[in-house]
Structure formats: C-alpha cells, structure tokens
Design an enzyme around this catalytic site. Structure first.
Site, PDB file in Angstrom:
ATOM      1  N   LYS A 119     -16.332  64.066   8.330  1.00 41.86           N
ATOM      2  CA  LYS A 119     -14.893  63.882   8.108  1.00 41.86           C
ATOM      3  C   LYS A 119     -14.074  64.540   9.223  1.00 41.86           C
ATOM      4  O   LYS A 119     -12.980  64.072   9.541  1.00 41.86           O
ATOM      5  CB  LYS A 119     -14.477  64.423   6.738  1.00 41.86           C
ATOM      6  CG  LYS A 119     -15.106  63.650   5.587  1.00 41.86           C
ATOM      7  CD  LYS A 119     -14.104  62.970   4.684  1.00 41.86           C
ATOM      8  CE  LYS A 119     -14.791  61.887   3.900  1.00 41.86           C
ATOM      9  NZ  LYS A 119     -14.108  61.355   2.774  1.00 41.86           N
ATOM     10  N   LYS A 201     -22.771  54.901   5.677  1.00 40.18           N
ATOM     11  CA  LYS A 201     -22.586  54.791   4.226  1.00 40.18           C
ATOM     12  C   LYS A 201     -21.365  53.929   3.900  1.00 40.18           C
ATOM     13  O   LYS A 201     -20.341  54.029   4.593  1.00 40.18           O
ATOM     14  CB  LYS A 201     -22.368  56.211   3.684  1.00 40.18           C
ATOM     15  CG  LYS A 201     -22.274  56.322   2.181  1.00 40.18           C
ATOM     16  CD  LYS A 201     -21.848  57.738   1.766  1.00 40.18           C
ATOM     17  CE  LYS A 201     -20.351  57.905   1.778  1.00 40.18           C
ATOM     18  NZ  LYS A 201     -19.705  58.311   0.555  1.00 40.18           N
ATOM     19  N   LYS A 204     -15.137  54.018   0.448  1.00 42.76           N
ATOM     20  CA  LYS A 204     -13.905  53.327   0.028  1.00 42.76           C
ATOM     21  C   LYS A 204     -12.756  53.584   0.986  1.00 42.76           C
ATOM     22  O   LYS A 204     -11.801  52.823   1.025  1.00 42.76           O
ATOM     23  CB  LYS A 204     -13.526  53.726  -1.404  1.00 42.76           C
ATOM     24  CG  LYS A 204     -13.127  55.181  -1.594  1.00 42.76           C
ATOM     25  CD  LYS A 204     -12.609  55.401  -3.001  1.00 42.76           C
ATOM     26  CE  LYS A 204     -13.486  56.306  -3.824  1.00 42.76           C
ATOM     27  NZ  LYS A 204     -13.556  57.705  -3.360  1.00 42.76           N
TER      28      LYS A 204
HETATM   29  P1  ATP Z   1     -14.271  58.602   0.570  1.00 43.54           P
HETATM   30  O1  ATP Z   1     -14.471  57.360   1.361  1.00 43.54           O
HETATM   31  O2  ATP Z   1     -12.846  58.842   0.207  1.00 43.54           O
HETATM   32  O3  ATP Z   1     -14.930  59.802   1.153  1.00 43.54           O
HETATM   33  P2  ATP Z   1     -16.402  57.788  -1.165  1.00 43.54           P
HETATM   34  O4  ATP Z   1     -16.346  56.310  -1.288  1.00 43.54           O
HETATM   35  O5  ATP Z   1     -17.435  58.370  -0.285  1.00 43.54           O
HETATM   36  O6  ATP Z   1     -14.978  58.361  -0.810  1.00 43.54           O
HETATM   37  P3  ATP Z   1     -16.377  59.599  -3.489  1.00 43.54           P
HETATM   38  O7  ATP Z   1     -15.183  59.503  -4.351  1.00 43.54           O
HETATM   39  O8  ATP Z   1     -16.389  60.725  -2.564  1.00 43.54           O
HETATM   40  O9  ATP Z   1     -16.591  58.247  -2.674  1.00 43.54           O
HETATM   41  O10 ATP Z   1     -17.688  59.559  -4.380  1.00 43.54           O
HETATM   42  C1  ATP Z   1     -17.781  59.312  -5.760  1.00 43.54           C
HETATM   43  C2  ATP Z   1     -19.243  59.148  -6.131  1.00 43.54           C
HETATM   44  O11 ATP Z   1     -19.769  57.947  -5.555  1.00 43.54           O
HETATM   45  C3  ATP Z   1     -20.154  60.274  -5.622  1.00 43.54           C
HETATM   46  O12 ATP Z   1     -21.119  60.557  -6.605  1.00 43.54           O
HETATM   47  C4  ATP Z   1     -20.813  59.696  -4.405  1.00 43.54           C
HETATM   48  O13 ATP Z   1     -22.077  60.268  -4.135  1.00 43.54           O
HETATM   49  C5  ATP Z   1     -20.958  58.237  -4.810  1.00 43.54           C
HETATM   50  N1  ATP Z   1     -20.981  57.373  -3.630  1.00 43.54           N
HETATM   51  C6  ATP Z   1     -19.996  57.237  -2.709  1.00 43.54           C
HETATM   52  N2  ATP Z   1     -20.327  56.345  -1.765  1.00 43.54           N
HETATM   53  C7  ATP Z   1     -21.579  55.891  -2.108  1.00 43.54           C
HETATM   54  C8  ATP Z   1     -22.476  54.953  -1.523  1.00 43.54           C
HETATM   55  N3  ATP Z   1     -22.148  54.300  -0.412  1.00 43.54           N
HETATM   56  N4  ATP Z   1     -23.663  54.739  -2.127  1.00 43.54           N
HETATM   57  C9  ATP Z   1     -24.000  55.384  -3.265  1.00 43.54           C
HETATM   58  N5  ATP Z   1     -23.205  56.291  -3.866  1.00 43.54           N
HETATM   59  C10 ATP Z   1     -21.998  56.553  -3.306  1.00 43.54           C
END
Ligand code: ATP
Ligand code: LTN
Length: 339
Positions: A119, A201, A204
C-alpha cells in the site's frame, strides 16, 4: 439426572473494509465462509470503516458504502438475527485498545508487513501513520471479542500471525487476558487474482474495473469481464507454473461449482479458452444473481439497516467493553467504574 451444560460456542470475528464494492475475492476468500460457519460459532462481523480511512476516502462514498457493505453481508447469507453485525467506528473500544496494543508492538514487526509495503508503494503520496499501524487496529478488532477463529483470505494471514504474537506477549506480561486466535482460510478461493493482471491479488480498490468482478455486477457484466480476462499464451485449459491466468480462472470456476481442478481440466479437454471463460462467467453469474436480488431488497429500506447497526453496536460494545476494562486494569490505569 443432571442435564449436560450446553457447550459454549466458540467466537468468530471478521471484517471487510467499505473501501469499494465487495468483489468475488472478498466473497470466496471471506464472506462465503462466514456464512458457512455462522451456525456453529458466536459471530461478530464488522464493517471496518476505521481501516478504510488509511487510504483517502470521499466522505459521502464512505458513508454510503458502509450501508452497502452491511447489506452485502446479509445478502450473502449472514443472518442478522444469529450474528452480531456492526460498524467498527461505532464501537470506540476498537480505537482505544488499538492505542494500547501499539505500545506492545515493535516498529520492526510492523515494517515487515507486506500489505504495508504494497500500500505504501501504491499510495506513495500518503504513507500515513494509520497505514503503518493498521495491523494493531486489526489485532484490537479480534482480541476485544476474545475470538477463537478469524476466517479471512490468504493475504490477511500475516496480520493474524502478528495478532497472535501481540496477544501472547501481552498474556506473558500480565497473565491470561486474550484468547490467542487461529486464522482460517478456505480450501478454494483463498487468493483470487486480478482478471487484468493475474500475478496480482484481486482488490476492490483497484482503479481498473476490469481487474475485479463485484458481487453486485449484473449478469452480462460478469460474463463480459470473464470473457476479457487476461490469459496466458497457449490454449489448453490446464494448470501450469507459468500460467497464472488460467490457474486463476480454474480456481474461480472450482470455487463456484465445487468441482476439483482435475474435473475442470477433464471437462474442457479439447476445448479452448473461449469456451472455458464463458463457463466461468456463467458459474459466477449463477451464484451472484440471488445475492444481487436480495441486496436490492435490503437497500430499499435504510431504516432497517440503521436499526440493525444500532442493535449490532450495542451487542459489540457489551463484549468489547468487558475486555477493554480488563486490559486497562492490568496495564495500570486508574478506574472508577466497575464492569
Ligand atoms: P482493498 O482493495 O481496499 O485493500 P480488499 O479487496 O483487499 O480491499 P478487504 O476489505 O481488505 O479487501 O478484505 C476483506 C476480506 O476479503 C479479507 O478477509 C481478505 O483476506 C479477503 N480478500 C480480499 N481480497 C481477496 C482476494 N483477492 N482473494 C481472496 N480473499 C480476499
Ligand atoms: N484488514 C482486513 C479487514 C479487517 C479484518 C479485521 C479482518 C479489519 N479488521 C479483523 C479480520 C479480522 C483486510 O482484509 N484488509
């Protein structure tokens, strides 16, 4: 004959940030498993809005997404009568415990966190202190509820390891205070990769909308996004070390259909990427259709969501308050009210 005392349910806590519309990565890696575990555990699921402001947010969007995230939780199958659903910033104990845990966490430990490194690179103009101490706030989220299990995607396991270290360290200094939690990641879907760059990864907050499929994308959009997913050279539907694109699509297909990768490879033997991508899109869209319908019903009633937030906040505060009081006493803060 004495009745057997009912065995006390173990506790789960997990959360997602309202930093965008939740994706199929969030669904397969986390929320779907929360729904599967809700009967057997005493569950706390929170909308992590305090975490979301480690990256700059537009206030009106953040507020709207907080409601949306809560509605998505319910639409994905979390029963609001059986789980405690709440918003992190409405329970001030999270920020209070996070400060205390900051003082039991080393600079070196936080510097090693890969999410912080990623980040910081992505937001080089705003490497704020909150981004750095993000994991201690997450540890506070978990430890306040004495959670036994934390179901998350693969990317969060490092933060859970750190939470375990902090809890153990605190317990060693002050005597048993926190339950040391276990992480739990699903067999399929623990790390869904970006459809635009399958070495990254799916996230969102990715600015490229072709990188993710949101839980709320309409059917035709879901199918179109999978059709244009980046794949590798070659044309066989078969996993391989140098084939991140097809590996990802096979993993997503299996997560949505319950099939094994071997079955998927057999099913598409002699067929090309085009046919396979269409099938992955259909499988995802089939799973998402009912969620989108339920979501639309829920968001039509903001009053209902607000009532749930209030109920969740009260339940969360009851539990969190007890832990925080204990911690404050152990640390040596003067207290005038008993709990
Ligand atoms: P951001 O993009 O704002 O960092 P994010 O999409 O990575 O957000 P979080 O809100 O941080 O999502 O994560 C919520 C949950 O979803 C966590 O348990 C995280 O491990 C899971 N998660 C996020 N992205 C993935 C992915 N690509 N595959 C599997 N699990 C995920
Ligand atoms: N950091 C998590 C979201 C999160 C979380 C938590 C997950 C905030 N607090 C507590 C599990 C337990 C993420 O997915 N980025």
């Amino acid at each position: 004959m004495n009745a057997q005392p009912e065995e006390k349910k173990k506790t789960i806590l997990s959360a997602a940030q309202p930093s965008g519309i939740l994706t199929i990565g969030n669904y397969l890696g986390a929320i779907r498993n929360w729904a599967l575990l809700q009967e057997r555990y005493d569950c706390y699921f929170c909308v992590a809005d305090l975490h979301a402001i480690t990256v700059r947010q537009v206030p009106a969007d953040l507020r709207r997404r907080t409601y949306e995230t809560l509605a998505i939780y319910i639409a994905c199958g979390l029963d609001p009568e059986k789980n405690h659903l709440f918003v992190q910033s409405q329970v001030p104990e999270h920020a209070q415990l996070a400060w205390i845990l900051d003082c039991y966490t080393q600079f070196g430990e936080l510097s090693r966190m890969t999410q912080f490194k990623d980040k910081s690179q992505k937001h080089a103009d705003n490497i704020n202190a909150g981004l750095f101490t993000y994991p201690t706030l997450m540890a506070a989220d978990i430890l306040l509820y004495q959670a036994d299990l934390v179901p998350v995607g693969q990317d969060q396991m490092q933060h859970i390891e750190l939470t375990r270290d902090i809890a153990t360290r605190f317990n060693n200094i002050y005597g048993p205070t926190f339950t040391v939690p276990e992480g739990f990641i699903p067999k399929t879907g623990a790390r869904v990769m970006s459809l635009a760059d399958p070495t990254k990864k799916m996230s969102k907050s990715d600015e490229n909308p072709r990188a993710w499929v949101s839980i709320l994308d309409p059917r035709d959009v879901v199918i179109k996004k999978f059709r244009s997913a980046v794949t590798d050279s070659g044309c066989e539907v078969r996993r391989g070390e140098d084939k991140p694109g097809i590996n990802n699509l096979i993993a997503i297909y299996c997560a949505f259909t319950g099939k094994t990768p071997e079955d998927a490879e057999k099913e598409f033997e002699g067929k090309g990427y085009g046919d396979f991508k269409a099938a992955v899109g259909e499988a995802a869209a089939d799973a998402l259709d009912p969620i989108r319908t339920e979501y639309a019903r829920l968001t039509a009633d903001k009053g209902y969501l607000e009532a749930l937030m209030k109920q969740g906040k009260e339940a969360a505060q009851r539990r969190a308050g007890r832990t925080l009081f204990k911690v404050m006493r152990k640390v040596g803060f003067a207290q005038t009210d008993g709990k």
